[in-house]
Structure formats: C-alpha cells, structure tokens
Design a protein around this motif. Structure first.
Motif, mmCIF file in Angstrom:
data_model
loop_
_atom_site.group_PDB
_atom_site.id
_atom_site.type_symbol
_atom_site.label_atom_id
_atom_site.label_comp_id
_atom_site.label_asym_id
_atom_site.label_seq_id
_atom_site.Cartn_x
_atom_site.Cartn_y
_atom_site.Cartn_z
ATOM 1 N N THR A 197 0.868 -1.178 0.000
ATOM 2 C CA THR A 197 0.000 0.000 0.000
ATOM 3 C C THR A 197 0.904 1.227 0.000
ATOM 4 O O THR A 197 1.458 1.584 1.041
ATOM 5 N N GLY A 198 1.104 1.819 -1.148
ATOM 6 C CA GLY A 198 1.965 2.991 -1.238
ATOM 7 C C GLY A 198 3.400 2.653 -0.873
ATOM 8 O O GLY A 198 4.039 1.830 -1.508
ATOM 9 N N ARG A 199 3.894 3.266 0.216
ATOM 10 C CA ARG A 199 5.277 3.054 0.654
ATOM 11 C C ARG A 199 5.374 2.083 1.822
ATOM 12 O O ARG A 199 6.399 2.033 2.494
ATOM 13 N N GLU A 200 4.324 1.311 2.046
ATOM 14 C CA GLU A 200 4.354 0.294 3.100
ATOM 15 C C GLU A 200 3.955 -1.056 2.522
ATOM 16 O O GLU A 200 3.009 -1.168 1.749
ATOM 17 N N LEU A 201 4.701 -2.062 2.953
ATOM 18 C CA LEU A 201 4.403 -3.439 2.587
ATOM 19 C C LEU A 201 4.044 -4.170 3.873
ATOM 20 O O LEU A 201 4.874 -4.261 4.789
ATOM 21 N N TYR A 202 2.810 -4.624 3.965
ATOM 22 C CA TYR A 202 2.316 -5.323 5.152
ATOM 23 C C TYR A 202 2.441 -6.818 4.919
ATOM 24 O O TYR A 202 2.079 -7.312 3.848
ATOM 25 N N LEU A 203 2.929 -7.521 5.922
ATOM 26 C CA LEU A 203 3.112 -8.963 5.821
ATOM 27 C C LEU A 203 2.552 -9.602 7.084
ATOM 28 O O LEU A 203 2.994 -9.284 8.190
ATOM 29 N N TRP A 204 1.575 -10.479 6.902
ATOM 30 C CA TRP A 204 0.952 -11.175 8.023
ATOM 31 C C TRP A 204 1.191 -12.666 7.864
ATOM 32 O O TRP A 204 0.800 -13.273 6.858
#
Length: 180
Positions: A133-140
């Motif tokens: 998402t934009g400049r963030e990469l979320y990892l779950w």
C-alpha cells in the motif's frame, strides 16, 4: 510538536553493524535533533521534526553514520502523521492481537516495478498474506515469520528502494513515543 521517526536498517542484528542505543542518541543530538528518543537497540530514533523533508533527514543520518562509524546503514524516515497513517491503513486488522506475526516494511519510495512481488501467487502461501500500500508493505504470517515461505519470497522480490521492516509492536510503540 511535529516529530520524525528514523528507521535504521540492519543494525545490532546478529552481532553485525554495532551501533549501541546511547551512540544512536548521541549521533542524533550531534545533528541538532531535539527531544530525541531511541526505541530498542535496532535503530528506531524519534525526534522533533528538524524542518527538513524526511528524505533529506534520511540522507543526513546515513551520511553521518558512514562518516563517524564507517557503516553503510540505509535509513527510512517517516513523519509522525505518516506513521499514524500507515497504522490506520493496516489491511490485516485481524492480525493485531498477535502483533509479532504482523510486520510493516517501510519503503523509501513507492516502487516503480512491483512485477516480482505481483508474480507471487497468494494462494500458494496461505494463510500468510501480504499487501503493498503505497510506501508500506504489510506482511501477516499467522504461523510465525521464521517458518513463513511467503516472508522469504517477499524478501527476495527486489523493489528497487530502501526497505526496513518492523513488527506491529514496534510500529505502534513508535507512534506512542512520537505522541509522548
């Protein structure tokens, strides 16, 4: 008061790139940063906004670390409001109760080429999930990061930008420090 958060990549991890917390504080203060706090040993520096764009603050820190310590340490900087927006944008709210399994990778810029990341087949890594998402990469990774094949695959997908990850506990604590 407006704040910035500097996220240093790869220090004090596995005995490499030694940069003690007290030295991080001293270095930030030597740059004229005010109201400096350092969260953990792994390079999370919160300070009063010096009035420079975050990208310029990152370059200043990188250059000073190289000059004084001889270390090449990539730095990503977010403003307090950018950090709060990243927290609010979490695409995996169901992961919050297990914050060690949710990571945010902060990127220095929006990647121009995400083809290698886009090529990852989400179903092949279930129940692990990611979202850029934009400049963030979320990892779950509900089963843990250490055993996650998705975490390994994502880390091998070069995005052409500086990146540094923090677990959800650290991300939310950084906002609390910025708001203190």
């Amino acid at each position: 008061m407006s704040r910035q958060i500097a996220l240093l990549r790869g220090i004090n991890v596995g005995g490499h790139n030694s940069f003690p917390k007290a030295r991080q504080l001293a270095l930030a203060e030597s740059l004229g940063f005010r109201d400096v706090s350092v969260l953990l040993q792994t390079g999370n520096i919160v300070f009063a906004d010096p009035g420079t764009p975050p990208e310029e603050t990152a370059r200043t820190l990188q250059d000073r670390i190289a000059a004084e310590l001889g270390l090449t340490v990539p730095v990503v900087v977010r403003t307090r409001d950018e950090l709060a927006a990243a927290i609010a944008a979490n695409p995996f709210p169901q992961a919050v109760p297990e914050p060690k399994n949710l990571h945010v990778t902060f990127l220095s810029a929006v990647p121009a080429d995400t083809s290698r990341l886009d090529a990852l087949a989400p179903d092949a890594f279930a129940p692990d999930r990611f979202r850029l998402t934009g400049r963030e990469l979320y990892l779950w990774c509900p089963g843990g990061m250490g055993r996650s094949k998705l975490a390994a695959a994502v880390s091998r997908a070069p995005l052409g930008v500086t990146a540094t990850a923090r677990n959800w506990n650290t991300v939310t604590k950084l906002l609390a420090v910025a708001d203190a």
